[in-house]
Design an enzyme around this catalytic site. Structure first.
Site, PDB file in Angstrom:
ATOM      1  CE  LYS A  52      -9.065  49.224 -79.000  1.00 26.47           C
ATOM      2  NZ  LYS A  52      -8.435  49.936 -80.115  1.00 26.47           N
ATOM      3  CD  GLN A  63      -5.441  48.924 -82.036  1.00 24.19           C
ATOM      4  OE1 GLN A  63      -6.665  48.931 -81.949  1.00 24.19           O
ATOM      5  NE2 GLN A  63      -4.669  49.488 -81.155  1.00 24.19           N
ATOM      6  CG  ASP A 102     -10.785  54.340 -83.723  1.00 21.55           C
ATOM      7  OD1 ASP A 102     -10.729  54.306 -82.482  1.00 21.55           O
ATOM      8  OD2 ASP A 102     -10.143  53.572 -84.464  1.00 21.55           O
TER       9      ASP A 102
HETATM   10  N1  GUN Z   1      -4.012  52.523 -81.340  1.00 17.76           N
HETATM   11  C1  GUN Z   1      -3.868  53.002 -80.073  1.00 17.76           C
HETATM   12  N2  GUN Z   1      -5.032  53.553 -79.645  1.00 17.76           N
HETATM   13  C2  GUN Z   1      -5.919  53.419 -80.643  1.00 17.76           C
HETATM   14  C3  GUN Z   1      -7.289  53.795 -80.789  1.00 17.76           C
HETATM   15  O1  GUN Z   1      -7.950  54.360 -79.914  1.00 17.76           O
HETATM   16  N3  GUN Z   1      -7.852  53.470 -81.988  1.00 17.76           N
HETATM   17  C4  GUN Z   1      -7.161  52.849 -82.971  1.00 17.76           C
HETATM   18  N4  GUN Z   1      -7.805  52.601 -84.110  1.00 17.76           N
HETATM   19  N5  GUN Z   1      -5.892  52.507 -82.873  1.00 17.76           N
HETATM   20  C5  GUN Z   1      -5.281  52.781 -81.710  1.00 17.76           C
END
Ligand code: GUN
Length: 308
Positions: A55, A99, A122
């Site tokens: 990311k 996350q 998100d």
């Molecule tokens: N953990 C796995 N996928 C995601 C996601 O799309 N967003 C977040 N915040 N955590 C994750």
């Protein structure tokens, strides 16, 4: 006539979206606005570390400012709430991503609700879930938003189609159903308590599988010619399973020999052969999630400043 199923290549579509986001970032930057994303990664979960690194790297590639905050596993809910409050108040930050999963002692729900809805890239905050439900502008969860992008950009019809979503999670199933409904599909949501699941899935023109079980949707559950969207990412470690899902697949066998595992989605690959189009795993829906996160970060930067 040759009617081989069409592979919906998530990597190609993700590149298109990232190129568009990069152009928007150039435009915003020329107006003195540099979109910024903060990613919070608690503790040392290897899978999350890989994901988060990707990311942050993508932000750099697209000209988005990013910060990675890595508090120790021992951080408390209160300390994290204070961190989020600081980020909410920062003018240079447009997106805040916590996350998941968080350590068990941290109150995930309280934290997700503490993120300012305007910075919730998100799309997990109840305010954004409500906006999605109401069809108002907001930030939609990245994976379901990616599904719509795949369909739209491939020119596959959504309006009037029978869309069946298997799985009702807050992160994928429910928002995917709402996004499809907002695009005028006729939507059915199925889940673990659904009676006679195949009677629903066989009626689907668009079938979204987000259950988290390897190859759960089998070929006999699919209408020939349907569009199959596979959200599952399941790791197979038993050679018998690899043989079952990928018989005669030399490439997968080689991957298994090298890594000790291969990935399969929630749809049995045998079903892809009778579909009209399908998203492969890997390289389908999953490939779009980060692109949509970048898209949401720029969208958040614009929404917060009233730029349309
Ligand atoms: N953990 C796995 N996928 C995601 C996601 O799309 N967003 C977040 N915040 N955590 C994750």
């Amino acid at each position: 006539m040759n009617t081989l199923p069409h592979v919906l290549d998530g990597v190609v579509i993700a590149s298109e979206i990232k190129a568009e986001v990069a152009r928007e970032v150039v435009d915003l930057t020329s107006r003195g606005i540099r979109p910024g994303l903060v990613v919070i990664l608690v503790g040392e979960v290897p899978a999350s570390q890989i994901y988060v690194r990707s990311k942050v790297k993508t932000c750099g590639e697209l000209g988005i400012y990013s910060e990675l905050i890595t508090p120790p596993e021992s951080i408390t809910t209160e300390e994290m709430l204070a961190m989020v409050a600081d980020l909410n108040a920062r003018e240079d930050i447009d997106g805040i991503l916590i996350q998941l999963p968080l350590p068990k002692h941290v109150d995930t729900k309280r934290l997700l609700e503490a993120v300012a809805p305007e910075k919730d890239v998100d799309g997990f905050h109840p305010v954004n879930a409500g906006r999605l439900q109401a069809g108002q502008p907001g930030l939609a969860p990245c994976t379901p938003a990616g599904i719509i992008e795949i369909l739209r950009r491939t020119g596959l019809p959504i309006a009037g189609q029978n869309a069946v979503v298997v799985g009702r999670s807050d992160i994928v199933g429910k928002p995917a159903a709402l996004l499809l409904l907002n695009e005028s599909a006729t939507v059915t949501v199925c889940h673990s308590k659904t009676r006679d699941l195949p009677s629903f899935t066989r009626n689907a023109d668009i079938l979204v599988a987000a259950i988290g079980r390897p190859g759960y949707v089998t070929a006999d559950m699919v209408k020939p010619g349907a569009v199959l969207i596979d959200v599952g990412i399941n790791r197979l470690t038993d050679p018998a399973d690899v043989q079952k899902f990928f018989p005669g697949d030399a490439e997968r066998a080689a991957t298994f020999a090298k890594r000790g595992s291969v990935i399969v989605g929630d749809i049995d690959p045998a079903a892809f052969a009778i579909s009209g189009a399908y998203t492969p795993v890997p390289g389908g829906v999953g490939a779009l999630t980060i692109a949509m996160l970048m898209h949401n970060t720029v969208k958040a930067a614009k929404l917060r400043r009233g730029i349309v």
